[in-house]
Design a protein around this motif. Structure first.
Motif, PDB file in Angstrom:
ATOM      1  N   PHE A 128       6.358   6.475   1.881  1.00 53.81           N
ATOM      2  CA  PHE A 128       5.976   5.461   2.867  1.00 53.81           C
ATOM      3  C   PHE A 128       5.143   4.354   2.221  1.00 53.81           C
ATOM      4  CE2 PHE A 128       3.343   3.805   6.331  1.00 53.81           C
ATOM      5  CZ  PHE A 128       4.286   3.630   7.340  1.00 53.81           C
ATOM      6  N   THR A 129       5.462   3.098   2.576  1.00 53.82           N
ATOM      7  CA  THR A 129       4.731   1.945   2.039  1.00 53.82           C
ATOM      8  C   THR A 129       4.411   0.958   3.150  1.00 53.82           C
ATOM      9  OG1 THR A 129       5.832   2.123  -0.113  1.00 53.82           O
ATOM     10  CG2 THR A 129       4.808   0.017   0.412  1.00 53.82           C
ATOM     11  N   LEU A 130       3.150   0.544   3.228  1.00 55.35           N
ATOM     12  CA  LEU A 130       2.735  -0.545   4.106  1.00 55.35           C
ATOM     13  C   LEU A 130       2.765  -1.843   3.311  1.00 55.35           C
ATOM     14  CD1 LEU A 130      -0.385   1.042   5.858  1.00 55.35           C
ATOM     15  CD2 LEU A 130       1.762   0.439   6.973  1.00 55.35           C
ATOM     16  N   ILE A 131       3.269  -2.910   3.919  1.00 55.27           N
ATOM     17  CA  ILE A 131       3.355  -4.193   3.230  1.00 55.27           C
ATOM     18  C   ILE A 131       2.516  -5.219   3.977  1.00 55.27           C
ATOM     19  CG2 ILE A 131       4.877  -6.048   2.458  1.00 55.27           C
ATOM     20  CD1 ILE A 131       7.116  -3.978   2.298  1.00 55.27           C
ATOM     21  N   ASP A 132       1.506  -5.739   3.293  1.00 55.59           N
ATOM     22  CA  ASP A 132       0.631  -6.769   3.847  1.00 55.59           C
ATOM     23  C   ASP A 132       1.098  -8.118   3.305  1.00 55.59           C
ATOM     24  OD1 ASP A 132      -1.390  -8.202   4.992  1.00 55.59           O
ATOM     25  OD2 ASP A 132      -2.953  -7.517   3.615  1.00 55.59           O
ATOM     26  N   THR A 133       1.377  -9.056   4.194  1.00 51.77           N
ATOM     27  CA  THR A 133       1.887 -10.363   3.781  1.00 51.77           C
ATOM     28  C   THR A 133       0.779 -11.405   3.826  1.00 51.77           C
ATOM     29  OG1 THR A 133       2.557 -10.859   6.053  1.00 51.77           O
ATOM     30  CG2 THR A 133       4.200  -9.864   4.610  1.00 51.77           C
TER      31      THR A 133
ATOM     32  N   PRO B 103      -4.443 -18.689 -11.598  1.00 52.69           N
ATOM     33  CA  PRO B 103      -4.198 -18.976 -13.018  1.00 52.69           C
ATOM     34  C   PRO B 103      -3.407 -17.898 -13.749  1.00 52.69           C
ATOM     35  CG  PRO B 103      -6.456 -18.255 -12.690  1.00 52.69           C
ATOM     36  CD  PRO B 103      -5.871 -18.432 -11.323  1.00 52.69           C
ATOM     37  N   ASP B 104      -3.440 -16.641 -13.253  1.00 52.50           N
ATOM     38  CA  ASP B 104      -2.725 -15.543 -13.910  1.00 52.50           C
ATOM     39  C   ASP B 104      -1.310 -15.368 -13.372  1.00 52.50           C
ATOM     40  OD1 ASP B 104      -4.963 -14.842 -15.497  1.00 52.50           O
ATOM     41  OD2 ASP B 104      -5.840 -13.807 -13.767  1.00 52.50           O
ATOM     42  N   HIS B 105      -0.936 -16.252 -12.424  1.00 53.85           N
ATOM     43  CA  HIS B 105       0.409 -16.217 -11.841  1.00 53.85           C
ATOM     44  C   HIS B 105       0.708 -14.852 -11.201  1.00 53.85           C
ATOM     45  CE1 HIS B 105       0.383 -19.726 -14.273  1.00 53.85           C
ATOM     46  NE2 HIS B 105       0.540 -19.073 -15.400  1.00 53.85           N
ATOM     47  N   THR B 106      -0.252 -14.380 -10.428  1.00 51.48           N
ATOM     48  CA  THR B 106      -0.100 -13.120  -9.711  1.00 51.48           C
ATOM     49  C   THR B 106       0.947 -13.277  -8.616  1.00 51.48           C
ATOM     50  OG1 THR B 106      -2.407 -12.555 -10.130  1.00 51.48           O
ATOM     51  CG2 THR B 106      -1.303 -11.384  -8.332  1.00 51.48           C
ATOM     52  N   ILE B 107       1.860 -12.329  -8.532  1.00 51.11           N
ATOM     53  CA  ILE B 107       2.904 -12.397  -7.509  1.00 51.11           C
ATOM     54  C   ILE B 107       2.787 -11.280  -6.472  1.00 51.11           C
ATOM     55  CG2 ILE B 107       4.575 -13.618  -8.949  1.00 51.11           C
ATOM     56  CD1 ILE B 107       5.887 -10.956  -9.571  1.00 51.11           C
ATOM     57  N   ARG B 108       2.087 -10.188  -6.846  1.00 47.82           N
ATOM     58  CA  ARG B 108       2.018  -9.081  -5.888  1.00 47.82           C
ATOM     59  C   ARG B 108       0.905  -8.126  -6.296  1.00 47.82           C
ATOM     60  NH1 ARG B 108       4.635  -3.949  -5.505  1.00 47.82           N
ATOM     61  NH2 ARG B 108       5.856  -4.335  -7.396  1.00 47.82           N
ATOM     62  N   PHE B 109       0.207  -7.579  -5.272  1.00 52.27           N
ATOM     63  CA  PHE B 109      -0.728  -6.479  -5.470  1.00 52.27           C
ATOM     64  C   PHE B 109      -0.049  -5.179  -5.041  1.00 52.27           C
ATOM     65  CE2 PHE B 109      -4.511  -9.470  -4.462  1.00 52.27           C
ATOM     66  CZ  PHE B 109      -4.599  -9.847  -5.784  1.00 52.27           C
ATOM     67  N   GLU B 110      -0.517  -4.090  -5.596  1.00 51.44           N
ATOM     68  CA  GLU B 110      -0.081  -2.769  -5.124  1.00 51.44           C
ATOM     69  C   GLU B 110      -1.276  -1.834  -5.134  1.00 51.44           C
ATOM     70  OE1 GLU B 110       2.721   0.606  -6.968  1.00 51.44           O
ATOM     71  OE2 GLU B 110       3.855  -1.120  -6.217  1.00 51.44           O
ATOM     72  N   ILE B 111      -1.489  -1.159  -4.014  1.00 50.01           N
ATOM     73  CA  ILE B 111      -2.581  -0.196  -3.898  1.00 50.01           C
ATOM     74  C   ILE B 111      -1.980   1.174  -3.617  1.00 50.01           C
ATOM     75  CG2 ILE B 111      -4.587   0.508  -2.539  1.00 50.01           C
ATOM     76  CD1 ILE B 111      -5.137  -2.452  -2.006  1.00 50.01           C
TER      77      ILE B 111
ATOM     78  N   ILE C  58       0.872  -1.181   0.000  1.00 52.85           N
ATOM     79  CA  ILE C  58       0.000   0.000   0.000  1.00 52.85           C
ATOM     80  C   ILE C  58       0.903   1.223   0.000  1.00 52.85           C
ATOM     81  CG2 ILE C  58      -1.845   1.257   1.157  1.00 52.85           C
ATOM     82  CD1 ILE C  58      -1.292  -2.332   2.144  1.00 52.85           C
ATOM     83  N   ARG C  59       1.013   1.881  -1.139  1.00 50.60           N
ATOM     84  CA  ARG C  59       1.891   3.034  -1.308  1.00 50.60           C
ATOM     85  C   ARG C  59       1.118   4.319  -1.054  1.00 50.60           C
ATOM     86  NH1 ARG C  59       3.213   4.166  -6.081  1.00 50.60           N
ATOM     87  NH2 ARG C  59       4.948   5.486  -5.490  1.00 50.60           N
TER      88      ARG C  59
END
Length: 764
Positions: free
Chosen positions: A172-177, A148-156, A99-100
């Motif tokens: 600043f970036t929050l990282i949700d695991t 199926p789309d081989h998603t590796i990461r989201f970014e908001i 989350i940027r």
């Protein structure tokens, strides 16, 4: 240093830097008008621009890690101040989500990064509610359809309320695991989350572990924390101030400073058992904090207000002296409810600690870069002032001598390069050797699992006897692997051993030793159906793939940490050697011109170092793109697929037979394949980083040498112009120097103030 002091220092440095840049550009403009190409000042301009960019865009990262069902997404929403991340039970985080922070007024976006693709896919933009809904839909789709789309990461991209008043934290970036879940992805998530967690511990400025406050009768420390923190006490010791434990779902009014909180004491005892003394622990009600922020900010939907009234309003009923009960409006108590939630205390503490340590380091490095640039301009002005008082022939002779001197000094840089190259080879050899050690130990553990199963195979007394798993026939030891000197890491067996994994896959195995007494027969498994054979194949790949990947994650973690330390040591040695060369040049010019110059400090600012993790990730993405065309869809379901093997089985008519020798051989072959790839990755990363560090120092000394060479050529050209008015030129130079002294004085004042806030290093 408070976050307010940090903001003030940040603003002062940025404003002074911008004025210095403008001042330099004005000098360049005047020289360009005279026909000079201003090459001698271009590197100074680039350094100032780069430093100011780092100051404004530096990416501060705060990661949040937890098992499922702890309210992690709700906690993040409370920090963000918006109901963006899906919190439904079916929407357990499936991949890393960044989350940027963006400024209010910018358009929020939901992006999705996919394997082998450089650019993200825009899933939604504009409306927070739409982003929330699309996030939920994509999360559920990825989980239900096995990615199926081989998603590796989201970014908001979204405004984060917690830092909304601090422009100094614009990056600043929050990282949700992802959380650990049961089901088909169990092995995938356990290894993926471990890898992500260790990476974040190495890279992030703060780590928050979210635990469930309501689990008072159960252990609060998850297997993940035990796995990650076990045998890493010495590594975590210097990060104590940056690791926080949040006891979430404390939904009643709480006192975050209470010393009589039994749950906090319990967590402290458990963490002490993992080697963490005096951990930072806060209880929190994320739900209360989120709803209170929404109500306070007038962004709450009707459903939010109703939920707040239902869950929390009863805590704030007011009783008059006459015993009458007054029910306050939600907006009246939102501020108090937010404070009671613990969220504001947590975010303020984290931001203050972040700016006190990492923020201080950043602005200190930027300030040093600006100070170096200002002093380089000062040296240029002082040189001009001196040269305009010299005879033209003496100046020309000085220029010739300087060229000869610079050529001899350049040869000394080659000696530093030879030293750097030798260190480069040494570091590559170390990483290669340690990866080989990992491979041999991993193969031994694989063989040990095969032997355990083979030994149990001999105990089967009739064609349909169940495979028995007992404490006596399962090796429970932990194998320690010597690594990089005195340190070690442990191969911890999973809750289920290989024997137990096979037992879960197929209950009944035929006896493989009744019709042939040869020893090799105990290495043959016999099953009745193809389904059983497929289950064994799946169990072998899931178990060994997960185990080996977990061991490799530990090895990689050690290699990266050791590589980072080695890089820092090498940089210091390169810096010292090149600084001596630079000082020699400075002394020569001072003696030749009879002037005093500033030291040309060879610098390696932290904001220019991407880190070994980033380099490795970049190289791995290259391999992923190269291999994309050759990998089938069925092979791409999990990160452990790199160790998956196609286990053959032979149809014997009445039964199917699987050869354990073949299983072991194929898994070991997979290990060798990955060892080759990982050794090449580390080789390229080390070579690239060491080369970049040397070139940085080399470029700084070359810029310094060339700056004076160009300066001398420019001054000779100016001195030879018949129309040159020496007195007028000297007056202009003195005026420029007076203005520059103001900037130097301001930079010095900022440095003095900054040093008074310098964080104290903790001796471990």
């Amino acid at each position: 240093m408070s976050s307010e002091q940090f903001q003030a220092a940040h603003d002062s440095i940025y404003i002074t830097g911008r004025l210095l840049l403008q001042y330099l550009q004005e000098i360049q403009s005047k020289r360009l008008a005279k026909g000079n190409d201003t090459k001698c000042l271009q590197s100074i301009e680039e350094d100032i621009t780069k430093a100011l960019y780092a100051l404004k865009e530096h990416n501060y990262q705060l990661a949040v890690i937890s098992p499922t069902k702890t309210g992690k997404s709700t906690f993040l929403n409370a920090i963000i101040g918006a109901d963006i991340l899906a919190t439904e039970a079916a929407a357990c985080t499936v991949c890393r989500t960044d989350i940027r922070h963006i400024d209010v007024g910018q358009v929020p976006r939901f992006l999705e990064y996919r394997e082998g693709k450089r650019q993200p896919v825009v899933i939604a933009e504009g409306d927070g509610a739409e982003i929330h809904q699309k996030f939920l839909e994509r999360t559920q789709y990825i989980r239900n359809h096995n990615n199926p789309d081989h998603t590796i990461r989201f970014e908001i991209e979204y405004p984060i309320e917690a830092i909304s008043t601090l422009s100094s934290l614009a990056g600043f970036t929050l990282i949700d695991t992802p959380g650990v879940v049961n089901g088909d992805w169990e092995y995938h998530y356990s290894t993926e989350l471990k890898q992500i967690t260790l990476e974040l511990l190495r890279k992030c400025h703060a780590i928050l572990f979210i635990l469930n406050y309501t689990s008072a009768t159960e252990t609060l420390i998850s297997d993940l924390l035990r796995d990650v923190m076990g045998n890493r006490q010495n590594i975590l010791a210097d990060k104590t101030d940056n690791i926080y434990f949040i006891l979430n779902k404390a939904d009643k009014t709480i006192d975050v400073n209470t010393e009589n909180n039994d749950i906090i004491k319990k967590v402290e005892i458990e963490l002490a058992g993992l080697g963490l003394s005096n951990p930072i622990i806060y209880p929190a009600s994320s739900k209360k904090g989120l709803l209170a922020k929404l109500i306070q900010g007038d962004t709450a939907a009707n459903s939010h207000t109703k939920e707040f009234v239902k869950l929390f309003l009863g805590e704030y009923l007011e009783e008059s002296e006459d015993g009458e009960i007054r029910v306050p409006q939600p907006i009246e108590i939102a501020s108090k409810a937010l404070k009671d939630s613990g969220i504001t205390t947590i975010q303020e503490t984290i931001i203050q600690n972040l700016t006190k340590k990492y923020g201080w380091n950043l602005i200190s490095d930027v300030l040093a870069q600006l100070d170096k640039a200002a002093k380089a301009i000062e040296d240029s002005l002082n040189t001009e002032l001196k040269v305009w008082g010299m005879e033209i022939e003496a100046l020309k002779n000085q220029v010739i001598e300087y060229r000869e001197k610079s050529e001899s000094v350049t040869k000394k840089i080659d000696l530093v390069k030879n030293f750097s190259d030798a260190k480069n080879k040494e570091l590559i050899d170390i990483s290669t050797s340690e990866i080989n050690i990992f491979a041999e130990k991993a193969k031994n553990e694989i063989q040990k699992g095969i032997e355990q199963l083979a030994n149990l195979n001999t105990e089967i007394g009739n064609p349909t006897t169940d495979l028995k798993v007992t404490q006596s026939n399962v090796n429970r030891e932990i194998t320690e692997i010597p690594f990089l000197g005195d340190s070690t890491f442990a191969i911890n067996e999973r809750k289920a051993t290989f024997v137990e994994a096979i037992k879960r896959a197929v209950v009944n195995l035929f006896n493989s030793n009744t019709d042939n007494p040869q020893v090799l027969q105990v290495y043959k498994l016999r099953v009745a159906t193809r389904e059983d054979a497929q289950n064994i194949r799946r169990a072998v790949n899931e178990f060994f793939g997960s185990q080996i990947q977990s061991w490799w994650i530990d090895t990689q973690d050690q290699l990266i940490r050791q590589g980072t330390r080695s890089r820092e040591e090498l940089v210091q040695e390169i810096q010292e050697q090149v600084q001596q060369i630079s000082n020699e040049i400075t002394t020569y010019i001072e003696e030749g011109l009879k002037i005093e110059l500033n030291i040309n400090c060879i610098q390696f600012p932290s904001f220019e170092f991407l880190g070994i993790d980033t380099e490795i990730q970049s190289q791995q993405e290259v391999y992923a793109r190269l291999e994309k065309e050759t990998i089938t869809e069925s092979d791409r379901t999990t990160s452990t697929n790199v160790y998956q093997v196609d286990i053959p089985f032979e149809d014997k008519g009445d039964f199917l037979e699987i050869d354990l020798y073949q299983i072991a051989a194929q898994v070991k072959l997979k290990i060798d394949e990955q060892v080759s790839i990982n050794q090449e990755i580390f080789k390229q990363v080390i070579d690239r980083q060491v080369t970049a560090d040397f070139r940085s120092a080399e470029q700084q000394i070359k810029d310094y040498i060339e700056r004076f060479k160009d300066e001398f050529n420019y001054l000779v050209s100016e001195r030879e112009k018949p129309e040159a008015n020496t007195n007028e030129i000297l007056v202009n130079l003195q005026a420029q120097k007076k203005q520059l002294n103001e900037y130097l004085s301001e930079l010095n004042s900022i440095r003095e103030s900054l040093n008074s806030w310098k964080p104290v290093l903790t001796v471990v």
